[in-house]
Design a protein around this motif. Structure first.
Motif, mmCIF file in Angstrom:
data_model
loop_
_atom_site.group_PDB
_atom_site.id
_atom_site.type_symbol
_atom_site.label_atom_id
_atom_site.label_comp_id
_atom_site.label_asym_id
_atom_site.label_seq_id
_atom_site.Cartn_x
_atom_site.Cartn_y
_atom_site.Cartn_z
ATOM 1 N N GLN A 105 2.486 -4.327 7.244
ATOM 2 C CA GLN A 105 1.167 -4.335 6.603
ATOM 3 C C GLN A 105 0.917 -3.026 5.866
ATOM 4 O O GLN A 105 0.312 -3.010 4.800
ATOM 5 C CB GLN A 105 0.061 -4.597 7.632
ATOM 6 N N HIS A 106 1.399 -1.935 6.431
ATOM 7 C CA HIS A 106 1.249 -0.638 5.768
ATOM 8 C C HIS A 106 1.949 -0.647 4.412
ATOM 9 O O HIS A 106 1.375 -0.229 3.400
ATOM 10 C CB HIS A 106 1.789 0.498 6.637
ATOM 11 N N VAL A 107 3.195 -1.114 4.387
ATOM 12 C CA VAL A 107 3.936 -1.108 3.126
ATOM 13 C C VAL A 107 3.328 -2.112 2.149
ATOM 14 O O VAL A 107 3.351 -1.910 0.938
ATOM 15 C CB VAL A 107 5.453 -1.323 3.345
ATOM 16 N N LEU A 108 2.725 -3.177 2.664
ATOM 17 C CA LEU A 108 2.074 -4.161 1.791
ATOM 18 C C LEU A 108 0.737 -3.666 1.250
ATOM 19 O O LEU A 108 0.185 -4.259 0.329
ATOM 20 C CB LEU A 108 1.863 -5.486 2.540
ATOM 21 N N SER A 109 0.230 -2.571 1.792
ATOM 22 C CA SER A 109 -1.041 -2.034 1.310
ATOM 23 C C SER A 109 -0.881 -1.266 -0.003
ATOM 24 O O SER A 109 -1.871 -0.867 -0.610
ATOM 25 C CB SER A 109 -1.682 -1.138 2.372
#
Length: 187
Positions: A105-109
């Motif tokens: 989710q962090h990288v998708l942010s």
């Protein structure tokens, strides 16, 4: 026993320091047990115990009659050993999956990704020769590389290695939805 354990741990740290400071690379021969014992002022049994632990993790290999050599380390060697102990209960497995999702989710942010990365991701989604697990691995590897945070990428890859034998649960449209998210700002 605790004193021996302390010596064993110190020897492990000294071997690590030796490899780093002396610039050993995969294929290089390490000093003998006897030489290490003298150099670290430790009993040969402590040196032997430390070397066995490092060998179990796949960092070195011992060749009968030739000596001990530094290997090209791959995380899966250590993971195979650790996973059999760490992933014994369902709670730990669930927590591992949850932690991996947090990193994803962090990288998708990220607001955007480079065009070449987007094209690579689109090609991955269309590649029918990949298993679900391979597709997930390559897809998120591309996103983490684009993100540039190597520590998070290494943590994610380690979690991936731990989960190699666990079922991946993602919807069929999961990757397409991510790609669409990155396409929208460009249109």
């Amino acid at each position: 026993m605790s004193e021996r354990k302390k010596v064993y741990q110190l020897v492990l740290m000294e071997i690590q320091r030796l490899i780093k400071e002396d610039g050993y690379v995969p294929g290089d021969k390490l000093p003998s047990e006897r030489q290490l014992s003298i150099q670290f002022d430790a009993a040969r049994s402590s040196v032997r115990e430390a070397l066995r632990a490092i060998e179990l993790l796949g960092i070195i290999e011992t060749r009968q009659g030739e000596g001990t050599f530094l290997r090209n380390y791959q995380t899966y060697h250590a993971v195979e050993v650790l996973a059999s102990f760490v992933l014994q209960d369902s709670r730990t497995k669930n927590e591992l999956q949850e932690a991996q999702k947090v990193l994803e989710q962090h990288v998708l942010s990220e607001e955007s990704i480079p065009d070449h990365t987007l094209k690579q991701l689109e090609a991955l989604v269309d590649d029918l020769s990949l298993t679900k697990e391979e597709k997930h691995h390559y897809f998120f590897s591309g996103l983490f590389e684009a993100n540039g945070n190597q520590l998070l990428f290494k943590m994610w890859r380690l979690m991936q290695d731990f989960q190699a034998n666990m079922e991946l649960k993602v919807s069929p449209d999961y990757y397409e939805d991510i790609i669409e998210k990155y396409k929208k700002p460009q249109e």
